[in-house]
Design an enzyme around this catalytic site. Structure first.
Site, mmCIF file in Angstrom:
data_model
loop_
_atom_site.group_PDB
_atom_site.id
_atom_site.type_symbol
_atom_site.label_atom_id
_atom_site.label_comp_id
_atom_site.label_asym_id
_atom_site.label_seq_id
_atom_site.Cartn_x
_atom_site.Cartn_y
_atom_site.Cartn_z
ATOM 1 N N SER A 62 7.946 18.717 31.947
ATOM 2 C CA SER A 62 7.013 18.032 32.636
ATOM 3 C C SER A 62 6.480 18.295 33.545
ATOM 4 C CB SER A 62 8.123 16.768 33.154
ATOM 5 O OG SER A 62 8.216 15.753 32.571
ATOM 6 N N ASP B 78 0.338 9.280 35.270
ATOM 7 C CA ASP B 78 1.457 10.068 35.778
ATOM 8 C C ASP B 78 0.976 11.444 36.167
ATOM 9 O OD1 ASP B 78 3.989 10.946 35.858
ATOM 10 O OD2 ASP B 78 4.204 11.390 33.767
ATOM 11 N N HIS C 135 5.935 11.574 37.602
ATOM 12 C CA HIS C 135 7.756 11.213 37.479
ATOM 13 C C HIS C 135 8.502 12.221 37.727
ATOM 14 C CE1 HIS C 135 6.753 13.315 33.368
ATOM 15 N NE2 HIS C 135 8.240 13.457 33.595
ATOM 16 N N VAL D 155 17.724 34.897 37.567
ATOM 17 C CA VAL D 155 17.844 36.279 38.227
ATOM 18 C C VAL D 155 16.635 36.009 39.495
ATOM 19 C CG1 VAL D 155 18.623 37.805 36.547
ATOM 20 C CG2 VAL D 155 16.151 37.479 36.832
ATOM 21 N N GLU E 214 7.659 32.766 39.299
ATOM 22 C CA GLU E 214 8.930 32.645 38.649
ATOM 23 C C GLU E 214 8.713 33.063 37.419
ATOM 24 O OE1 GLU E 214 12.212 32.926 38.562
ATOM 25 O OE2 GLU E 214 12.706 30.895 39.574
ATOM 26 N N GLU F 16 9.144 35.965 43.658
ATOM 27 C CA GLU F 16 9.203 34.734 43.786
ATOM 28 C C GLU F 16 8.504 34.383 45.351
ATOM 29 O OE1 GLU F 16 12.436 35.480 41.077
ATOM 30 O OE2 GLU F 16 11.754 36.323 42.942
#
Length: 268
Positions: free
Chosen positions: A218, A122, A73, A95, A90, A100
């Site tokens: 999620s 899912d 989803h 910031v 991350e 990253e």
């Protein structure tokens, strides 16, 4: 899909559109150390419009340099001009820390039997356009054996809301919580005979509701420490609203039930 229950079910993607940037945390969790979970991925929506900041909306886990495991989803959009960025390393979403790694989506493959609602299957695999560079801040998670069973506690990490009301509350830094695993039969009993919990789910959470996943968690990983390996046992799928209710553990996709499917998608 109708259920004869007083509890409301929610797919745990981000509801933070009003702020245009999600900075979430887990109900009952604590702040993670920087890069404590190097397999953790943040899915972020880039609005690509003036004045609108990038928004974290789902989590994920790094399987290899090109593939990320997440929830079905989480294949969604929040604006016409926007797109998904897949972000590794991350920690604080407010910031830019310099570590990253941001990648574009080459393909977002949702399980063919997922119907888009609260329910089974899912799960999804994202392939990125450019490989991630593995280092001390970006590393892969270990997959379990097919149909392997787990008990005890497992670690949830993510940027999900801390709110125990219908209104999410999103700070900035990655959170974590150690959750007791709840087997299928017990979880199904807690939610009742009309719930969408199936044998391909695994549940986790405290019976008093003091620790749970919430919106924007999620797709994120539930991981069991086995020796020096981080073995992923679940993918955050859905839960009760408000979050953190007694006898309403978070419902995860059980990763051991989908090993063959995951490996098939990685070969493509």
């Amino acid at each position: 899909m109708a259920f004869k229950l007083t509890v409301t079910f929610l797919l745990l993607a981000s509801l933070a559109l009003a702020s245009c940037r999600s900075a979430p945390r887990i109900v009952g969790g604590e702040q993670a150390s920087a890069h404590e979970f190097p397999y953790q991925i943040s899915l972020q929506w880039v609005f690509n419009e003036p004045g609108k900041e990038t928004m974290h909306f789902c989590g994920g886990s790094l399987l290899d340099e090109y593939h990320v495991l997440t929830a079905g989803h989480c294949k969604t959009s929040y604006s016409e001009k926007g797109y998904i960025e897949v972000v590794a390393a991350e920690h604080d979403t407010s910031v830019t820390e310099g570590s990253e790694q941001r990648r574009m989506v080459a393909s977002f493959i949702v399980h063919e039997d997922y119907d888009g609602e609260v329910g089974p299957n899912d799960i999804a695999i994202i392939r990125v356009t450019e490989q991630f560079n593995l280092n001390d801040k970006v590393a892969t998670v270990q997959l379990p054996k097919a149909l392997e069973e787990f008990e005890g506690e497992a670690m949830l990490s993510g940027w999900g809301s801390i709110s125990t009301t219908p209104f999410p509350d999103y700070p900035d830094v990655l959170r974590k919580a150690s959750l007791p695993l709840v087997n299928y039969k017990e979880c199904s009993r807690m939610y009742g005979p009309y719930s969408p919990v199936t044998e391909t789910n695994i549940c986790a959470g405290t019976t008093d509701g003091s620790k749970s996943a919430c919106s924007a968690d999620s797709g994120g990983p539930l991981v069991k420490q086995q020796g020096d390996q981080n073995v992923q046992v679940g993918v955050v799928s859905w839960g009760a609203v408000p979050c953190g209710q007694p006898n309403r553990p978070t419902v995860f996709v059980s990763v051991p039930h989908f090993i063959d499917w995951i490996e098939e998608q990685r070969r493509q």
